[in-house]
Design a protein around this motif. Structure first.
Motif, PDB file in Angstrom:
ATOM      1  N   SER A 315      54.865  33.487  76.541  1.00  0.00           N
ATOM      2  CA  SER A 315      53.697  34.359  76.503  1.00  0.00           C
ATOM      3  C   SER A 315      54.135  35.828  76.410  1.00  0.00           C
ATOM      4  N   VAL A 488      38.198  32.861  76.216  1.00  0.00           N
ATOM      5  CA  VAL A 488      39.553  33.248  75.846  1.00  0.00           C
ATOM      6  C   VAL A 488      39.600  34.749  75.563  1.00  0.00           C
ATOM      7  N   GLN A 521      44.815  34.265  76.486  1.00  0.00           N
ATOM      8  CA  GLN A 521      44.768  33.820  77.884  1.00  0.00           C
ATOM      9  C   GLN A 521      43.361  33.350  78.227  1.00  0.00           C
ATOM     10  N   GLU A 575      45.909  23.483  75.607  1.00  0.00           N
ATOM     11  CA  GLU A 575      46.087  24.582  76.568  1.00  0.00           C
ATOM     12  C   GLU A 575      47.305  24.326  77.453  1.00  0.00           C
ATOM     13  N   GLU A 578      50.699  28.647  82.637  1.00  0.00           N
ATOM     14  CA  GLU A 578      51.884  29.504  82.730  1.00  0.00           C
ATOM     15  C   GLU A 578      52.215  29.715  84.204  1.00  0.00           C
ATOM     16  N   ARG A 585      48.671  31.406  85.398  1.00  0.00           N
ATOM     17  CA  ARG A 585      47.684  31.734  84.368  1.00  0.00           C
ATOM     18  C   ARG A 585      47.478  30.528  83.455  1.00  0.00           C
ATOM     19  N   ARG A 587      46.372  29.421  79.477  1.00  0.00           N
ATOM     20  CA  ARG A 587      46.417  30.027  78.144  1.00  0.00           C
ATOM     21  C   ARG A 587      46.255  28.963  77.075  1.00  0.00           C
ATOM     22  N   LYS A 588      45.978  29.400  75.879  1.00  0.00           N
ATOM     23  CA  LYS A 588      45.970  28.511  74.721  1.00  0.00           C
ATOM     24  C   LYS A 588      47.408  28.315  74.235  1.00  0.00           C
ATOM     25  N   LEU A 591      48.189  31.400  70.681  1.00  0.00           N
ATOM     26  CA  LEU A 591      47.503  32.546  71.288  1.00  0.00           C
ATOM     27  C   LEU A 591      46.554  33.243  70.312  1.00  0.00           C
TER      28      LEU A 591
END
Length: 608
Positions: A315, A488, A521, A575, A578, A585, A587-588, A591
């Motif tokens: 990321s 997102v 995110q 997804e 993290e 976190r 996230r996809k 991104l």
């Protein structure tokens, strides 16, 4: 000195660790600094925070002329691998059963393992002090469970001790408990046999656990099956999965006295010892006399049922908080874990950046993730998926869990409706007290993913669930997944109150104002199906025009902070979570929004 080796097994939260505390106090082995500490055997920070036992612990007390080696085992089904191998070291078990809840799924699981290994059982009905206690019925339920599991006549004729471990009381009659644990000690000595002690035979030690000490290195924990172990004695390491024969030397020999490891010059057959000096030692291997190399068979550990990918963090915030961030760091840590965690598997994926890790359940894997982030590792993980198998007929099978839910009567309808959509099958329903019901289901393991939070919502926090692996059965068909999408982040920056205020109507938010976020995110859960890209970093344009009330403080709905387990339950296949030492976190995988649209179109066209 006479010896007894005993393990304490039970369902989670039935009082195993509290009982061990009282046995230690009654035996007078605790130091002054340890006297007021609760759950003293739960020495791990994670264990104290969560109130569960994760790793099995050894201790020893002296009662009269008998040394009693006690092993405290985990109660959660996800750590069943700990229980299975620890049973190799003991001759009998204390089966702890709650005087109100009775036999729960994990009780069945650990008891079946003990009976298969021909361990002598002693039943301890704990928490007699509970107002709703029903000790007589619980003993009858336990007897039925023994018969159901195919116990022998000798095993069914088990002694029963009644106790309130929290108050330090025990006795053979629930109406006449005494203010000490003598009844438990006396029953252990009378009911559980002493280990066979062939001290004249060649040495043989089966190692069931591995510990590590900063000063002496790796320490193997196991029982001496025969012979006498001595300090500085040469041995041959054999057996285990590698089936190797390696010369080694016992540099240090320890025995448990209370909570301490005490160095000794020698120990004889039947005793549980700790051996230092064998750096290449693995769980399940045997230390033998070099003149008589005979490896012992190790107990079969049930296979993992859930797998997920561990990968390096790529990321935009990668490397900001973690100490160990490379693929090599991640690989070394994971492969070191499986040396001691025998119920876990790690596989290469063909990429140096990701590894497939398999375990007994979501909690089993999430505990590893939490331990790694506290040690300074930074990485990302995928959504957990169940491990499917092919049976002899070529059919696809999946793991089925036995699920038990205790819930007030008014919430039975919503619980059955939700579980019905998750392919659950109701197998039993019974009353628990005046207003509570106990529901038992057989449900696919994938149907339980994400259900715990739904249960708490549907029952307003009153539902209690526990589950244990049942068997592999034919695939039950598709299960409806999360109906809502994700909110997102549109760009990298710090969230603003203005941006959050204009976004919060679209769903519930996972971040508050002033939080750094990056493009891709996940910052919230959409109220509708499908993902929505939102600009939570948007600032209000500054002008010299003012209107009445326009500068009033924006009212923001408080953000929802998800735990690690909730994050793993929330994410979908596209997804990731993290993990860093300071942050968790979601996230996809991709991104960039345009990249996600291209990938979606490509998958649709290939599907057509």
């Amino acid at each position: 000195m006479d010896i007894r080796n005993v393990a304490i097994i039970a369902h989670v939260d039935h009082g195993k660790t509290t009982l061990v505390d009282q046995l230690l106090r009654d035996a007078g082995v605790l130091r002054r600094s340890e006297q007021g500490v609760e759950r003293i055997m739960d020495s791990n920070d994670l264990e104290r925070e969560r109130g569960i036992t994760i790793l099995s612990k050894n201790t020893s007390v002296t009662y009269g002329n008998t040394r009693i080696n006690i092993v405290d085992t985990p109660g959660h089904a996800d750590f069943g691998g700990e229980v299975e191998r620890i049973l190799q070291m003991v001759d009998g078990v204390l089966l702890l059963v709650d005087a109100f809840e009775g036999c729960m799924p994990q009780t069945r699981f650990v008891l079946r393992k003990a009976l298969e290994l021909n361990k002598v059982p002693v039943v301890v009905v704990n928490k007699i002090d509970r107002p709703e206690a029903r000790p007589t019925e619980v003993v009858d339920e336990t007897l039925e469970l023994f018969m159901e599991l195919g116990a022998t006549n000798e095993q069914i004729d088990f002694p029963v001790v009644y106790a309130s471990a929290r108050d330090g009381k025990s006795g053979m009659d629930p109406a006449a408990l005494k203010n000490d644990m003598r009844a438990v000690f006396d029953t252990i000595i009378s009911a559980i046999p002493a280990p066979a002690t062939d001290v004249d035979a060649p040495l043989q030690i089966l190692f069931s656990a591995i510990d590590y000490d900063e000063y002496v290195g790796k320490i193997g924990i196991g029982r001496i099956e025969r012979g006498i172990a001595r300090k500085a004695m040469p041995v041959t390491i054999c057996g285990g999965e590698s089936n190797r024969e390696t010369p080694a030397k016992i540099t240090r020999l320890y025995r448990y006295e209370g909570l301490q490891r005490v160095e000794v010059e020698e120990a004889q057959a039947g005793d549980i010892v700790c051996v230092a000096g064998i750096e290449s030692l693995n769980v399940g291997e045997t230390a033998c006399d070099p003149a008589c190399v005979e490896p012992l068979p190790f107990v079969h550990i049930d296979e993992p049922t859930v797998a997920m990918l561990f990968m390096i963090n790529d990321s935009p915030f990668a490397g900001r908080e973690g100490k160990y961030v490379t693929g090599r760091n991640l690989r070394d840590r994971l492969f070191n874990e499986v040396k001691t965690n025998v119920a876990m598997r790690v596989e290469e994926t063909g990429s140096t950046d990701s590894f497939r890790v398999s375990g007994r359940g979501e909690l089993h894997l999430s505990i590893l993730i939490e331990q790694m982030r506290r040690q300074g590792y930074e990485f990302a993980v995928s959504r957990p998926k169940v491990i499917l198998r092919k049976n002899e007929q070529g059919e696809t099978t999946e793991p089925i869990e036995e699920l038990t839910i205790d819930v007030p009567q008014e919430y039975v309808g919503p619980v059955m409706e939700k579980l019905g959509s998750r392919r659950a099958e109701l197998v039993d329903m019974s009353n628990q007290g005046e207003s509570s019901m106990r529901l038992k289901f057989l449900v696919p393991a994938r149907g339980l993913m994400g259900y715990r939070s739904e249960l708490l919502t549907d029952t307003r926090g009153n539902g209690v669930m526990s589950h244990v692996f049942h068997d592999y059965e034919p695939y039950k068909g598709p299960i409806e997944e999360r109906k809502t999408g994700s909110l997102v982040a549109h760009e990298t920056g710090d969230t603003s109150s203005y941006g959050l205020f204009n976004t919060q109507d679209r769903g519930r938010m996972f971040v508050g104002p002033g939080v750094p976020v990056y493009e891709g995110q996940i910052v919230g859960e959409s109220a509708r199906a499908g993902d929505i890209v939102v600009n939570v970093c948007k600032k209000k344009h500054v002008t010299n025009m003012r209107a009445a009330g326009s500068d009033e403080a924006l009212r923001l709905t408080p953000a929802v902070e998800l735990t690690l387990e909730q994050c793993l339950e929330f994410i979908t296949d596209d997804e990731l979570v993290e993990i860093t030492p300071k942050s968790i976190r979601m996230r996809k995988r991709l991104l960039n929004k345009d990249a996600r649209i291209k990938a979606l179109n490509a998958s649709r066209s290939s599907g057509i």
